[in-house]
Design a protein around this motif. Structure first.
Motif, PDB file in Angstrom:
ATOM      1  N   THR A  84      63.370  97.408  63.943  1.00 11.32           N
ATOM      2  CA  THR A  84      64.385  96.441  64.335  1.00 11.32           C
ATOM      3  C   THR A  84      65.695  97.154  64.650  1.00 11.32           C
ATOM      4  O   THR A  84      66.150  98.009  63.881  1.00 11.32           O
ATOM      5  N   LEU A  85      66.282  96.798  65.795  1.00  9.29           N
ATOM      6  CA  LEU A  85      67.544  97.404  66.233  1.00  9.29           C
ATOM      7  C   LEU A  85      68.594  96.326  66.460  1.00  9.29           C
ATOM      8  O   LEU A  85      68.276  95.185  66.829  1.00  9.29           O
ATOM      9  N   SER A  86      69.833  96.702  66.265  1.00  8.71           N
ATOM     10  CA  SER A  86      70.934  95.837  66.671  1.00  8.71           C
ATOM     11  C   SER A  86      71.109  95.927  68.182  1.00  8.71           C
ATOM     12  O   SER A  86      70.779  96.948  68.801  1.00  8.71           O
ATOM     13  N   LEU A  87      71.631  94.867  68.770  1.00  8.74           N
ATOM     14  CA  LEU A  87      71.969  94.858  70.191  1.00  8.74           C
ATOM     15  C   LEU A  87      73.472  95.053  70.295  1.00  8.74           C
ATOM     16  O   LEU A  87      74.260  94.189  69.897  1.00  8.74           O
ATOM     17  N   LEU A  88      73.870  96.200  70.820  1.00 10.22           N
ATOM     18  CA  LEU A  88      75.278  96.573  70.865  1.00 10.22           C
ATOM     19  C   LEU A  88      75.904  96.048  72.157  1.00 10.22           C
ATOM     20  O   LEU A  88      75.473  96.407  73.258  1.00 10.22           O
ATOM     21  N   LEU A  89      76.892  95.193  72.015  1.00  8.01           N
ATOM     22  CA  LEU A  89      77.598  94.630  73.171  1.00  8.01           C
ATOM     23  C   LEU A  89      78.882  95.430  73.374  1.00  8.01           C
ATOM     24  O   LEU A  89      79.869  95.236  72.665  1.00  8.01           O
ATOM     25  N   LEU A  90      78.845  96.346  74.349  1.00  7.42           N
ATOM     26  CA  LEU A  90      79.990  97.223  74.569  1.00  7.42           C
ATOM     27  C   LEU A  90      81.176  96.467  75.137  1.00  7.42           C
ATOM     28  O   LEU A  90      82.322  96.690  74.752  1.00  7.42           O
ATOM     29  N   GLU A  91      80.915  95.558  76.089  1.00 12.94           N
ATOM     30  CA  GLU A  91      81.976  94.769  76.705  1.00 12.94           C
ATOM     31  C   GLU A  91      81.557  93.308  76.745  1.00 12.94           C
ATOM     32  O   GLU A  91      80.424  93.004  77.116  1.00 12.94           O
ATOM     33  N   PRO A  92      82.438  92.391  76.355  1.00  9.81           N
ATOM     34  CA  PRO A  92      82.102  90.960  76.436  1.00  9.81           C
ATOM     35  C   PRO A  92      81.955  90.530  77.890  1.00  9.81           C
ATOM     36  O   PRO A  92      82.510  91.172  78.798  1.00  9.81           O
TER      37      PRO A  92
END
Length: 288
Positions: free
Chosen positions: A104-112
């Motif tokens: 399981t991985l986090s989903l990294l949101l670099l820019e909104p």
């Protein structure tokens, strides 16, 4: 905090290259996996809050440079057959499967997400339920969905203009109404009129044109308001759409109508820039 956490997490998370909710109810995701994940056999995006977890299938494929990519489209809302999210913040996690192993991985949101320009815009609410969903991120940069209940509103679903008159169908979102009635309001004038119940939260009203004839030569502009037994009022209009200019896009033709016992007039339904339904009545010049 984001400046601290994001660089540290780049190699251990799936980075979102694209994330948006364009239709008000579907989360569209495109992510790149870290090299350590390899190319999994399959993947799921898990929408979770507390003990509630709802997995949705995602597509795994290889990019042009050999990188592992994941695409997903997640429909939100039990009423539309999607994930039954309720009000609150929901985490988005990516679960990868390779053989019998899972990770399981986090989903990294670099820019909104940034709203785009043009005649249309992303839907602010689901066109079916009126619920509002937006993408956000935690203090560590992880993507999440923030859901809020539908705002109280009266949405016009159909306007029928004939030589006999105008009929307006509408539905109520985000609230319930008891003993509803319609009020047609113009400058210095107010007309109360009954509404017909079509189904749960769905109604119809016939515009009483015989009582709306202009008193002078100037046009009269009528707004339509729904009131209930508590005295609360909600204006009829178009709220659940993706256009920036309702007046231009939802334009309706005018029609010459002669109410029984009254001189002929031009009736023009239209939407204001704010999306409110307005009926303009103008006496025909030849009617004197």
């Amino acid at each position: 905090m984001l400046r601290l956490f994001v660089p540290l997490r780049r190699g251990r998370t799936a980075q979102l290259r694209y994330a948006a909710i364009l239709d008000g109810q579907t989360v569209n995701l495109h992510a790149q996996l870290p090299p350590s994940a390899g190319l999994p056999d399959r993947a799921e995006v898990v929408v979770r809050r507390a003990r509630r977890r709802y997995p949705s299938e995602a597509r795994v494929h290889e990019g042009p440079s050999g990188e592992a990519l994941v695409d997903a489209a997640i429909l939100l809302g039990a009423e539309v057959g999607g994930v039954p999210v309720g009000t609150g913040r929901w985490r988005l996690r990516l679960k990868l499967y390779t053989g019998r192993r899972s990770r399981t991985l986090s989903l990294l949101l670099l820019e909104p997400p940034v709203p785009y320009e043009g005649p249309t815009k992303p839907m602010e609410a689901s066109p079916v339920t009126g619920e509002r969903h937006r993408l956000g991120r935690s203090v560590r940069g992880s993507a999440r969905v923030v859901s809020t209940a539908a705002r109280a509103a009266v949405e016009v679903t159909k306007v029928q203009l004939t030589h006999a008159g105008v009929i307006v169908d509408f539905r109520v979102f985000g609230t319930s109404v008891d003993g509803p009635r319609a009020e047609f309001v113009a400058s210095g004038r107010r007309i109360e009129h009954a509404v017909e119940v079509l189904g749960p939260d769905r109604f119809r009203v016939g515009v009483p044109l015989g009582r709306m004839t202009p008193r002078g030569t100037r046009p009269e502009h009528w707004d339509i308001v729904l009131r209930d037994a508590t005295g609360r009022s909600l204006r009829l209009g178009r709220r659940l759409h993706d256009v920036r200019n309702p007046l231009r896009v939802f334009a309706m033709r005018g029609l010459a109508i002669t109410p029984q016992g009254h001189p002929p007039m031009i009736v023009q339904p239209r939407y204001t820039p704010a999306g409110n339904l307005r009926v303009t009545c103008t006496r025909m010049p030849e009617a004197g």
